[in-house]
Design a protein around this motif. Structure first.
Motif, short mmCIF file in Angstrom:
data_model
loop_
_atom_site.label_atom_id
_atom_site.label_comp_id
_atom_site.label_asym_id
_atom_site.label_seq_id
_atom_site.Cartn_x
_atom_site.Cartn_y
_atom_site.Cartn_z
N VAL A 135 0.87 -1.23 -0.35
CA VAL A 135 0.12 -0.27 0.87
C VAL A 135 0.78 0.97 0.31
CG1 VAL A 135 -2.10 -0.82 1.30
CG2 VAL A 135 -0.31 -0.02 2.89
N PHE A 136 0.75 2.28 -0.72
CA PHE A 136 1.23 3.48 -0.58
C PHE A 136 1.56 4.23 0.91
CE2 PHE A 136 1.08 8.63 -0.88
CZ PHE A 136 1.56 8.46 -2.22
N THR A 137 3.03 4.54 0.96
CA THR A 137 3.24 4.98 2.53
C THR A 137 1.50 5.28 3.65
OG1 THR A 137 4.89 5.96 0.76
CG2 THR A 137 5.25 5.76 3.90
N GLU A 138 1.36 6.36 2.94
CA GLU A 138 0.20 7.22 4.19
C GLU A 138 -0.97 5.83 3.84
OE1 GLU A 138 0.47 10.82 2.65
OE2 GLU A 138 2.72 9.99 2.05
N ASP A 139 -1.41 5.60 3.42
CA ASP A 139 -2.46 4.59 3.03
C ASP A 139 -2.50 3.87 4.48
OD1 ASP A 139 -5.07 4.41 1.84
OD2 ASP A 139 -4.80 3.53 -0.03
N ASP A 140 -2.98 4.29 5.13
CA ASP A 140 -4.01 3.20 6.58
C ASP A 140 -5.70 3.17 5.88
OD1 ASP A 140 -1.79 4.15 7.51
OD2 ASP A 140 -3.08 5.51 9.14
N GLU A 141 -6.09 3.69 5.26
CA GLU A 141 -7.42 3.29 4.56
C GLU A 141 -7.06 1.60 3.68
OE1 GLU A 141 -11.40 4.95 3.54
OE2 GLU A 141 -9.32 5.72 2.35
N ILE A 150 2.09 -7.25 4.58
CA ILE A 150 1.46 -6.28 4.52
C ILE A 150 2.66 -5.19 3.91
CG2 ILE A 150 -0.10 -4.34 4.65
CD1 ILE A 150 -2.24 -6.01 5.12
N SER A 151 3.13 -4.34 2.88
CA SER A 151 4.06 -3.56 3.00
C SER A 151 3.58 -2.03 2.77
CB SER A 151 5.22 -4.08 2.60
OG SER A 151 5.06 -4.76 1.69
N ARG A 152 4.02 -1.15 2.88
CA ARG A 152 4.51 0.08 1.91
C ARG A 152 5.56 0.40 1.52
NH1 ARG A 152 0.67 2.49 6.07
NH2 ARG A 152 -0.56 1.36 7.56
N LEU A 153 4.86 0.88 0.25
CA LEU A 153 5.89 2.13 -0.72
C LEU A 153 5.28 2.93 -1.03
CD1 LEU A 153 6.40 -1.03 -2.52
CD2 LEU A 153 7.92 -1.04 -0.85
N ASP A 201 7.12 3.47 -6.32
CA ASP A 201 6.29 2.21 -6.57
C ASP A 201 4.85 2.63 -6.32
OD1 ASP A 201 8.71 0.30 -6.09
OD2 ASP A 201 9.18 1.07 -4.63
N ASN A 202 4.00 2.76 -5.22
CA ASN A 202 2.70 2.73 -4.93
C ASN A 202 1.81 4.02 -5.51
OD1 ASN A 202 3.08 0.14 -4.86
ND2 ASN A 202 2.17 0.34 -2.85
N PHE A 203 2.51 5.06 -6.58
CA PHE A 203 1.59 5.46 -6.88
C PHE A 203 1.83 6.04 -8.67
CE2 PHE A 203 0.20 10.80 -8.10
CZ PHE A 203 -0.36 10.84 -7.45
N TRP A 204 0.73 6.11 -9.68
CA TRP A 204 0.10 5.70 -10.80
C TRP A 204 -0.25 6.62 -11.38
CZ3 TRP A 204 -1.68 4.99 -15.22
CH2 TRP A 204 -1.09 3.58 -16.09
N ALA A 205 0.24 6.75 -13.09
CA ALA A 205 0.19 7.54 -13.83
C ALA A 205 0.77 7.41 -15.04
CB ALA A 205 0.91 9.09 -13.60
N CYS A 224 -4.28 9.87 -12.16
CA CYS A 224 -3.22 9.37 -11.22
C CYS A 224 -3.65 8.88 -9.99
CB CYS A 224 -2.06 10.38 -11.54
SG CYS A 224 -1.78 12.01 -10.97
N GLY A 225 -3.12 8.65 -9.34
CA GLY A 225 -2.98 8.43 -7.72
C GLY A 225 -2.41 7.10 -7.11
N PRO A 226 -2.71 7.71 -5.15
CA PRO A 226 -1.85 6.25 -5.20
C PRO A 226 -2.19 4.83 -5.58
CG PRO A 226 -3.51 6.96 -3.53
CD PRO A 226 -3.57 7.75 -4.41
N CYS A 227 -2.05 3.85 -5.43
CA CYS A 227 -2.45 2.65 -5.93
C CYS A 227 -1.76 1.89 -4.58
CB CYS A 227 -1.41 2.14 -6.76
SG CYS A 227 0.62 2.12 -6.95
#
Ligand code: SER
Length: 413
Positions: free
Chosen positions: A130-136, A151-154, A158-162, A169-172
């Protein structure tokens, strides 16, 4: 790698994915052409491309979302293609998309149900980022039963896509399969995102929240959107219990045809395997590109095609294939994709002709160019240097028409 879940053909996987989402109310859209109707994109590189205006709110659909199996070409990592068995320049992307009709929780729950219940992939071999700040999203995966240590945070790399410099675009959050400790690097830090072969990413769930302006500015989109993309050949690799993309059912026979042409067996010599994979990959992508109207040229998408064909031709030479041969492999690509893409067979003569003309044209350039480059490299080495002088590279390109990227590649080798 042997699988402990039922094997499926690529065609069966494609249907299962699309049926699953159709049953849940998403509308099936056919793949767009590889030549997108969008000046900001050279080639279709993701399922979401054809839905850009829905993400931007310029268009709406009455269904809760869309699904597709999109033809994609990506050549940004062309140097990796062939080096390993995890990259293809042409691939099919299965995706579900929504523009406000499906929540993030729902999208994750469907993805989880599909891979664990329908495809029956074992949970202990699945990993999630998951994206670093994406607790949800972290909490969603946990609530579905994913263990904390899976589960790891990147970060953004790695975890933002455009799709490109501009647009939605957005976190992934990515889903990986553990191919086994034995194929990994063995480092205690090895985890999803590591460059080794252990964890293979096969599904990317993007939570498209922004519209990028290409200058670093991001405007929040009106709706929380969903854009997921699963590499069909990658899932086929898992479902068929093979350890690389070149051995899945729709690719294997193309590589076999190349091996027969070269009189070389796959799996006996790593250098030759690289060449077999390069040719197999490139003839697949070029067959599809030409079918969709791309012709070789010195710029834009025509240059992408030219580069792929020339790279494939050169690797044919490395395998000792005499004369032109690529056009002879085109019918195998058409045959292996007949059920989903009959247009390849309908346009077979045309595609073969375009490939043959380009290959013949290149043959003349490559033979003289390779000899000259070879002596330049020898002279450079004899002088104790390890970098080809710029003027040599210029002379090769300007006087002999030998492409700079090929010079670079050969010099690197
Ligand atoms: N657009 C994302 C990707 O291509 C997910 O579909 O990976």
């Amino acid at each position: 790698m042997s699988a402990d879940y039922p094997s499926m053909t690529t065609a069966e996987i494609r249907s299962k994915f699309l049926n699953f989402f159709e049953e849940r109310g998403l509308k099936l859209y056919p793949s767009s052409s590889l030549v997108p109707d969008d000046p900001s994109l050279l080639l279709a590189n993701a399922g979401m491309n054809q839905f850009k205006e829905y993400y931007q709110g310029k268009k709406t659909m009455k269904e809760i979302g869309a699904i597709s199996c999109q033809k994609c070409v990506r050549t940004n990592d062309i140097d990796c293609i062939g080096e390993d068995g995890r990259h293809l320049s042409f691939f099919e992307m299965l995706g579900d998309f929504s523009f406000g009709g499906v929540s993030k929780q729902q999208a994750c729950a469907w993805a989880f149900e599909l891979i664990t219940k329908e495809f029956k992939l074992p949970l202990d071999r699945l990993y999630f980022t998951v994206f670093t700040e994406d607790d949800e999203t972290h909490d969603v995966w946990r609530s579905l039963g994913v263990a904390e240590d899976h589960i790891s945070r990147l970060g953004e790399d790695d975890n933002f896509w455009a799709a490109g410099p501009t647009g939605p675009c957005g976190p992934c959050s990515e889903i990986y399969f553990d191919m086994g400790e034995e194929v990994g690097c063995g480092s205690p830090d090895c985890k999803p995102g590591c460059d080794c072969d252990r964890f293979m990413e096969f599904w990317n769930l993007v939570f498209t929240q922004f519209d990028g302006d290409g200058k670093g500015g991001y405007t929040r989109l009106a709706n929380p959107n969903i854009d997921t993309g699963m590499g069909l050949e990658r899932l086929a690799c898992l479902m068929q219990g093979v350890d690389n993309l070149f051995e899945v059912d729709t690719v294997r026979n193309i590589m076999l045809a190349v091996s027969e042409k070269a009189n070389v067996k796959y799996g006996e010599d790593e250098k030759k395997d690289i060449s077999l994979r390069v040719i197999t990959d490139h003839i697949r992508s070029t067959t599809f590109l030409i079918c969709d109207g791309v012709v070789p040229s010195n710029e834009g998408r025509g240059y992408v095609l030219r580069r792929l064909l020339r790279r494939a031709a050169r690797h044919g030479r490395l395998l000792g294939i005499k004369g032109t041969f690529l056009a002879d492999i085109v019918p195998v690509v058409a045959r292996e994709n007949f059920s989903e893409y009959p247009e390849l067979t309908e346009k077979l003569d045309y595609i073969k002709k375009v490939v043959a003309i380009e290959e013949e044209r290149f043959a003349a350039t490559i033979d003289s160019g390779l000899d000259i480059l070879d002596s330049m490299i020898k002279e450079t080495k004899a002088a104790g240097a390890d970098t080809l002088p710029g003027e040599d590279v210029f002379k090769l390109s300007d006087t002999f028409g030998f492409p700079v990227d090929l010079t670079r590649e050969i010099a690197l080798e």
